[in-house]
Design a protein around this motif. Structure first.
Motif, PDB file in Angstrom:
ATOM      1  N   THR A 149     -70.406  24.898 -13.683  1.00 34.32           N
ATOM      2  CA  THR A 149     -71.180  23.659 -13.778  1.00 34.32           C
ATOM      3  C   THR A 149     -72.597  23.924 -13.231  1.00 34.32           C
ATOM      4  O   THR A 149     -72.813  24.923 -12.535  1.00 34.32           O
ATOM      5  N   PRO A 150     -73.553  23.032 -13.518  1.00 31.64           N
ATOM      6  CA  PRO A 150     -74.914  23.221 -13.005  1.00 31.64           C
ATOM      7  C   PRO A 150     -74.941  23.357 -11.477  1.00 31.64           C
ATOM      8  O   PRO A 150     -75.663  24.203 -10.934  1.00 31.64           O
ATOM      9  N   PHE A 151     -74.149  22.559 -10.794  1.00 31.59           N
ATOM     10  CA  PHE A 151     -74.058  22.623  -9.331  1.00 31.59           C
ATOM     11  C   PHE A 151     -73.642  24.025  -8.877  1.00 31.59           C
ATOM     12  O   PHE A 151     -74.224  24.608  -7.956  1.00 31.59           O
ATOM     13  N   GLU A 152     -72.638  24.576  -9.564  1.00 34.84           N
ATOM     14  CA  GLU A 152     -72.130  25.895  -9.177  1.00 34.84           C
ATOM     15  C   GLU A 152     -73.131  27.000  -9.491  1.00 34.84           C
ATOM     16  O   GLU A 152     -73.323  27.927  -8.689  1.00 34.84           O
ATOM     17  N   ARG A 153     -73.770  26.897 -10.648  1.00 28.66           N
ATOM     18  CA  ARG A 153     -74.740  27.937 -11.035  1.00 28.66           C
ATOM     19  C   ARG A 153     -75.906  27.991 -10.050  1.00 28.66           C
ATOM     20  O   ARG A 153     -76.374  29.064  -9.683  1.00 28.66           O
ATOM     21  N   LYS A 154     -76.333  26.816  -9.626  1.00 31.39           N
ATOM     22  CA  LYS A 154     -77.451  26.745  -8.676  1.00 31.39           C
ATOM     23  C   LYS A 154     -77.134  27.528  -7.401  1.00 31.39           C
ATOM     24  O   LYS A 154     -77.987  28.261  -6.890  1.00 31.39           O
ATOM     25  N   ILE A 155     -75.912  27.387  -6.906  1.00 26.87           N
ATOM     26  CA  ILE A 155     -75.512  28.082  -5.675  1.00 26.87           C
ATOM     27  C   ILE A 155     -75.540  29.595  -5.888  1.00 26.87           C
ATOM     28  O   ILE A 155     -76.026  30.355  -5.049  1.00 26.87           O
ATOM     29  N   VAL A 156     -75.027  30.032  -7.055  1.00 26.99           N
ATOM     30  CA  VAL A 156     -75.002  31.464  -7.350  1.00 26.99           C
ATOM     31  C   VAL A 156     -76.432  31.995  -7.489  1.00 26.99           C
ATOM     32  O   VAL A 156     -76.777  33.032  -6.905  1.00 26.99           O
ATOM     33  N   HIS A 157     -77.283  31.263  -8.231  1.00 26.72           N
ATOM     34  CA  HIS A 157     -78.687  31.688  -8.370  1.00 26.72           C
ATOM     35  C   HIS A 157     -79.340  31.850  -7.001  1.00 26.72           C
ATOM     36  O   HIS A 157     -80.042  32.826  -6.753  1.00 26.72           O
TER      37      HIS A 157
END
Lengths: 80, 161
Positions: free
Chosen positions: B127-135
């Motif tokens: 999800t966008p929330f998860e991708r942001k954390i990984v980025h």
């Protein structure tokens, strides 16, 4: 409980909360919840590309705990 | 207006957003007969509303999909009452906090592996929330990452230097 939950969720996001009506009927293999809103609010409960409708269905589906529940969104003047 | 005053106003707005969100979620918990207390906080520039309590797994769902749906509806409810296009964050049962820790670790591990291997590495859809954390984790490790593909199957790719 599901009707009440759906009514609460929809009332919170529309301009005409007092005109929100939720009805339920049984169909083979599950239930249908029919939400009626003021015509001006129909776009709002559907959302861009159906996003809001999908969110409502996801939450109601979760509360239904595995039972099949269909959510139909209509404006108050629609006859079925 | 001084910086301090601006900040103060913003916090009042965020607190008001939190109040509306808490009412909306609390109403749902009451109807659905879920036990759960609601905590309100301001994190960075967002209001954070967290439901804490017993068994709330249904309200989180697979990959947090129910939580995302509830957050979306809650943001709409806040918009209707305040006129603000809010970035309010909803958490249920500590899901986002746990996920943040897991995904930060994942980002760090993958960054280390990619640096060694020297080849780009695609991750699973998030999800966008998860991708942001990984980025953020990859950037903190000094590498570059991008999102590719279409929702809901958008995923992060980590690139070597």
């Amino acid at each position: 409980m599901l009707e009440e939950a759906l009514e609460h969720l929809v009332r919170g996001i529309v301009e005409h909360p007092d005109e929100v009506r939720v009805g339920a009927r049984r169909i083979r293999g599950g239930r249908v919840l029919e939400v009626r809103v003021h015509p001006e609010d129909l776009g709002k409960v559907i959302g861009r590309s159906g996003r809001t409708a999908k969110a409502l269905r996801t939450v109601i589906g979760a509360l239904a705990g595995g039972r099949y529940v269909r959510v139909d969104l209509l404006d108050v003047n629609e006859v079925r | 207006m001084s910086q301090a005053e601006t900040t103060e106003v913003d916090i009042t707005v965020l607190e008001q957003e939190g109040e509306v969100a808490a009412d909306y979620i609390e109403g749902l918990l009451d109807i659905a007969d879920f036990d759960g207390d609601i905590d309100m906080d301001v994190e960075g520039e967002r209001a954070l509303v967290s439901v804490v309590g017993a068994t709330l797994d249904e309200l989180v769902g697979k990959r947090g999909e129910v939580l995302e749906a509830l957050q979306e509806l809650t943001r709409l409810a806040v918009h209707r009452r305040t006129g603000n296009r809010t970035r309010l964050m909803l958490d249920i049962g500590g899901y986002r906090e746990r996920r943040r820790a897991e995904l930060t670790k994942l980002g760090e591990d993958v960054a280390a592996e990619v640096r060694q291997a020297g080849e780009p590495r695609p991750l699973a859809p998030m999800t966008p929330f998860e991708r942001k954390i990984v980025h953020d984790a990859v950037a903190a490790a000094g590498l570059r990452s991008e999102s590719e593909g279409e929702e809901p199957d958008r995923y992060v790719v980590v690139f070597p230097e």
